[in-house]
Scaffold this motif. Structure first.
Motif, PDB file in Angstrom:
ATOM      1  N   PHE A 156     -17.787   8.110  -0.308  1.00 24.58           N
ATOM      2  CA  PHE A 156     -17.704   9.553  -0.535  1.00 24.58           C
ATOM      3  C   PHE A 156     -16.249   9.993  -0.655  1.00 24.58           C
ATOM      4  N   LEU A 157     -15.400   9.532   0.275  1.00 25.21           N
ATOM      5  CA  LEU A 157     -13.993   9.929   0.248  1.00 25.21           C
ATOM      6  C   LEU A 157     -13.287   9.376  -0.986  1.00 25.21           C
ATOM      7  N   SER A 158     -13.621   8.170  -1.395  1.00 23.46           N
ATOM      8  CA  SER A 158     -13.030   7.604  -2.612  1.00 23.46           C
ATOM      9  C   SER A 158     -13.405   8.434  -3.833  1.00 23.46           C
ATOM     10  N   MET A 159     -14.668   8.806  -3.926  1.00 22.67           N
ATOM     11  CA  MET A 159     -15.119   9.615  -5.060  1.00 22.67           C
ATOM     12  C   MET A 159     -14.447  10.988  -5.056  1.00 22.67           C
ATOM     13  N   LEU A 160     -14.314  11.581  -3.883  1.00 20.16           N
ATOM     14  CA  LEU A 160     -13.666  12.880  -3.774  1.00 20.16           C
ATOM     15  C   LEU A 160     -12.195  12.781  -4.166  1.00 20.16           C
ATOM     16  N   CYS A 161     -11.522  11.752  -3.685  1.00 26.44           N
ATOM     17  CA  CYS A 161     -10.105  11.574  -4.016  1.00 26.44           C
ATOM     18  C   CYS A 161      -9.903  11.388  -5.513  1.00 26.44           C
ATOM     19  N   LEU A 162     -10.729  10.570  -6.139  1.00 26.51           N
ATOM     20  CA  LEU A 162     -10.616  10.382  -7.585  1.00 26.51           C
ATOM     21  C   LEU A 162     -10.838  11.685  -8.330  1.00 26.51           C
ATOM     22  N   ARG A 222      -7.695  16.127 -11.322  1.00 24.25           N
ATOM     23  CA  ARG A 222      -7.404  17.540 -11.571  1.00 24.25           C
ATOM     24  C   ARG A 222      -5.939  17.886 -11.368  1.00 24.25           C
ATOM     25  N   ASN A 223      -5.149  16.913 -10.917  1.00 25.11           N
ATOM     26  CA  ASN A 223      -3.727  17.144 -10.709  1.00 25.11           C
ATOM     27  C   ASN A 223      -2.961  16.510 -11.866  1.00 25.11           C
ATOM     28  N   PRO A 224      -2.267  17.303 -12.670  1.00 24.83           N
ATOM     29  CA  PRO A 224      -1.595  16.758 -13.845  1.00 24.83           C
ATOM     30  C   PRO A 224      -0.289  16.014 -13.531  1.00 24.83           C
ATOM     31  N   ASP A 225       0.171  16.050 -12.285  1.00 26.73           N
ATOM     32  CA  ASP A 225       1.467  15.488 -11.921  1.00 26.73           C
ATOM     33  C   ASP A 225       1.305  14.149 -11.205  1.00 26.73           C
ATOM     34  N   LEU A 226       1.529  13.038 -11.926  1.00 23.49           N
ATOM     35  CA  LEU A 226       1.393  11.708 -11.341  1.00 23.49           C
ATOM     36  C   LEU A 226       2.327  11.522 -10.156  1.00 23.49           C
ATOM     37  N   GLY A 227       3.538  12.001 -10.270  1.00 24.55           N
ATOM     38  CA  GLY A 227       4.492  11.858  -9.173  1.00 24.55           C
ATOM     39  C   GLY A 227       4.004  12.506  -7.897  1.00 24.55           C
ATOM     40  N   ALA A 279       3.086  10.572  -4.428  1.00 26.10           N
ATOM     41  CA  ALA A 279       3.737  11.002  -3.186  1.00 26.10           C
ATOM     42  C   ALA A 279       2.709  11.319  -2.107  1.00 26.10           C
ATOM     43  N   LEU A 280       1.608  11.940  -2.484  1.00 27.16           N
ATOM     44  CA  LEU A 280       0.556  12.252  -1.509  1.00 27.16           C
ATOM     45  C   LEU A 280      -0.107  10.978  -0.984  1.00 27.16           C
ATOM     46  N   ILE A 281      -0.282  10.001  -1.851  1.00 24.50           N
ATOM     47  CA  ILE A 281      -0.840   8.718  -1.408  1.00 24.50           C
ATOM     48  C   ILE A 281       0.103   8.064  -0.408  1.00 24.50           C
ATOM     49  N   GLU A 282       1.394   8.042  -0.720  1.00 21.88           N
ATOM     50  CA  GLU A 282       2.379   7.471   0.207  1.00 21.88           C
ATOM     51  C   GLU A 282       2.404   8.217   1.535  1.00 21.88           C
ATOM     52  N   GLN A 283       2.326   9.539   1.480  1.00 23.55           N
ATOM     53  CA  GLN A 283       2.338  10.356   2.693  1.00 23.55           C
ATOM     54  C   GLN A 283       1.127  10.038   3.569  1.00 23.55           C
ATOM     55  N   ALA A 284      -0.041   9.972   2.961  1.00 24.78           N
ATOM     56  CA  ALA A 284      -1.262   9.671   3.727  1.00 24.78           C
ATOM     57  C   ALA A 284      -1.192   8.277   4.336  1.00 24.78           C
ATOM     58  N   GLU A 285      -0.672   7.325   3.563  1.00 20.06           N
ATOM     59  CA  GLU A 285      -0.544   5.965   4.090  1.00 20.06           C
ATOM     60  C   GLU A 285       0.425   5.910   5.254  1.00 20.06           C
ATOM     61  N   ALA A 286       1.537   6.605   5.140  1.00 20.62           N
ATOM     62  CA  ALA A 286       2.539   6.640   6.210  1.00 20.62           C
ATOM     63  C   ALA A 286       1.970   7.274   7.479  1.00 20.62           C
ATOM     64  N   GLN A 287       1.195   8.324   7.321  1.00 20.66           N
ATOM     65  CA  GLN A 287       0.576   8.978   8.483  1.00 20.66           C
ATOM     66  C   GLN A 287      -0.486   8.088   9.120  1.00 20.66           C
TER      67      GLN A 287
END
Length: 59
Positions: free
Chosen positions: A28-34, A39-44, A48-56
């Motif tokens: 469910f979380l994977s599908m939601l994240c995808l 819907r976010n046009p900014d790859l950067g 950055a959000l992926i890195e932030q979540a991983e760091a946390q």
């Protein structure tokens, strides 16, 4: 989103996770994240959000 909207979204997510159950939560979380990433046009920003979540998660 303002803080009230963020709280509403977080609460809806918590309820949805309860309904799908622990076994289905990762899918469910994977599908939601995808869906949200698409819907976010900014790859950067997405990376950055992926890195932030991983760091946390690693902290």
């Amino acid at each position: 989103m303002n803080s009230t909207e963020l709280d509403t979204a977080y609460t809806a997510l918590a309820h949805a996770l309860t309904r799908v159950g622990q076994a289905q939560s990762p899918l469910f979380l994977s599908m939601l994240c995808l869906s949200l990433m698409s819907r976010n046009p900014d790859l950067g920003q997405v990376l950055a959000l992926i890195e932030q979540a991983e760091a946390q998660h690693s902290a």
